[in-house]
Design a protein around this motif. Structure first.
Motif, short mmCIF file in Angstrom:
data_model
loop_
_atom_site.label_atom_id
_atom_site.label_comp_id
_atom_site.label_asym_id
_atom_site.label_seq_id
_atom_site.Cartn_x
_atom_site.Cartn_y
_atom_site.Cartn_z
N LEU A 45 0.83 -1.21 0.00
CA LEU A 45 0.00 0.00 0.00
C LEU A 45 0.86 1.26 0.00
N THR A 46 1.91 1.27 0.83
CA THR A 46 2.76 2.46 0.95
C THR A 46 3.60 2.68 -0.30
N LEU A 47 4.24 1.62 -0.80
CA LEU A 47 5.08 1.78 -1.99
C LEU A 47 4.26 2.11 -3.23
N VAL A 105 4.61 5.59 -5.49
CA VAL A 105 4.83 5.68 -6.94
C VAL A 105 3.81 6.62 -7.58
N VAL A 106 2.55 6.47 -7.18
CA VAL A 106 1.50 7.34 -7.73
C VAL A 106 1.75 8.79 -7.36
N ASP A 140 7.80 13.13 4.73
CA ASP A 140 6.40 12.74 4.58
C ASP A 140 6.17 11.23 4.69
N LEU A 141 7.23 10.45 4.70
CA LEU A 141 7.06 9.00 4.77
C LEU A 141 6.32 8.60 6.03
N ALA A 142 6.60 9.27 7.14
CA ALA A 142 5.89 8.95 8.38
C ALA A 142 4.41 9.27 8.25
N ALA A 180 -1.57 5.23 5.51
CA ALA A 180 -1.78 3.83 5.13
C ALA A 180 -2.59 3.10 6.19
N ILE A 181 -2.36 3.45 7.47
CA ILE A 181 -3.13 2.83 8.55
C ILE A 181 -4.61 3.19 8.43
N ILE A 182 -4.90 4.47 8.15
CA ILE A 182 -6.29 4.90 7.98
C ILE A 182 -6.90 4.23 6.75
N THR A 183 -6.12 4.12 5.68
CA THR A 183 -6.62 3.49 4.46
C THR A 183 -6.93 2.01 4.69
#
Length: 326
Positions: free
Chosen positions: A113-115, A119-120, A258-260, A266-269
């Motif tokens: 999900l994060t990677l 990319v997007v 912004d990675l954090a 990602a947790i919310i998603t």
């Protein structure tokens, strides 16, 4: 380069130890007793004392933390659960499963999900920002700038269900979000995570569009760009060969920070689309006062962020030749 990497890795290890120590000590500020939660609603005092002893919670706090830290590298033996091989992050108080195994099972979901969202974000955010800078002051620039303001105002928990209703339930353009391992079926992996990627990246893409545009406009006004144009280079060559490199340095710096935030998104998603990733473990650990699981999720998330920041720093030297790592 080698000495730089050694310093960064050493600093990263120190940061991870500090984060784990703070998390460990803050956990005990919670009034709820983890041993009592482990024991259940009906728990005799002698049973509670036995559980605290088996979990090592009857020892001083710094001793408990030291045992946990050593267990990561050398493994650990538990009276309640038996031997725990390295890297041992303990056993969950709630489910009694090894913390490391639980994280490994769910980590591919959060990583995908994060990677994928990264990319997007970088592809569309940077591309749209560069187009806006290329057509600065023209209708295309105004459309991109206005769209970025709208996108930055949206929230995951609002956009997610809305897009799922229209794209999945009503129009049936894409399958319902779920996780399919990429090793089993790459196409299903892509299609089932496409909507979560889009939802997670909307806010970030809008921000990176604005940042890229502003950085490109600033770079195009630099002396070295005017010099390149004075030497007869075409605007396209100057734009794509010189200006974009200088613009990417601050963007990569912000992306490392912004990675954090991206991991938090990602947790919310995951919660929005019922994806069983590390976010689910984190939420469950907080609800159940599950110290081993909470520590494990925190340290793995922090390690991922620190590692990606090191990668971003190393990329500086390859993007901009003016940057030298010593």
């Amino acid at each position: 380069m080698t000495s730089y990497l050694v310093r960064r890795v050493t600093g990263a290890l120190v940061i991870l130890v500090i984060i784990s120590a703070i998390t460990f000590y803050l956990f005990y500020a919670v009034p709820r007793d983890p041993a009592r939660a482990f024991c259940g609603k009906i728990c005799q005092p002698e049973t509670l004392a036995l559980i605290r002893h088996n979990l090592g919670m009857d020892e001083p706090l710094f001793v408990q933390y030291w045992h946990w830290l050593v267990g990561i590298f050398a493994g650990r033996d538990f009276v309640q659960f038996g031997s725990c091989p390295a890297p041992c992050l303990g056993y969950s108080f709630a489910t009694q499963e090894p913390v490391f195994s639980a994280i490994v099972d769910r980590f591919p979901v959060t990583l995908s999900l994060t990677l994928g969202a990264s990319v997007v974000i970088l592809a569309f955010g940077i591309l749209t920002g560069m187009i806006a800078a290329w057509k600065v002051g023209q209708p295309l620039d105004k459309i991109a700038s206005s769209s970025s303001v709208i996108g930055a105002s949206l929230q995951i928990y609002f956009v997610g269900p809305l897009l799922a209703f229209y794209l999945v339930d009503t129009m049936q353009l894409i399958p319902r979000p779920s996780y399919v391992p990429i090793t089993e079926n790459p196409l299903d992996w892509f299609t089932h995570l496409l909507l979560p990627w889009v939802v997670l990246s909307i806010i970030f893409t809008a921000n990176y569009t604005r940042m890229t545009r502003s950085q490109m406009v600033e770079q195009l006004a630099e002396d070295y760009v005017r010099t390149a144009r004075a030497k007869g280079m075409s605007s396209r060559t100057v734009f794509f060969r010189f200006a974009w490199r200088g613009a990417m340095i601050p963007i990569l710096t912000i992306f490392g920070v912004d990675l954090a935030t991206l991991l938090g998104g990602a947790i919310i998603t995951e919660q929005t689309f019922s994806l069983h990733g590390i976010g689910e473990l984190a939420v469950r650990a907080v609800q159940n006062t599950d110290l081993p699981m909470l520590l494990g999720v925190t340290i793995v998330g922090a390690a991922a962020i620190v590692l990606l920041n090191i990668v971003v720093d190393v990329l500086y030297a390859f993007i901009d030749p003016r940057v030298r790592l010593s």
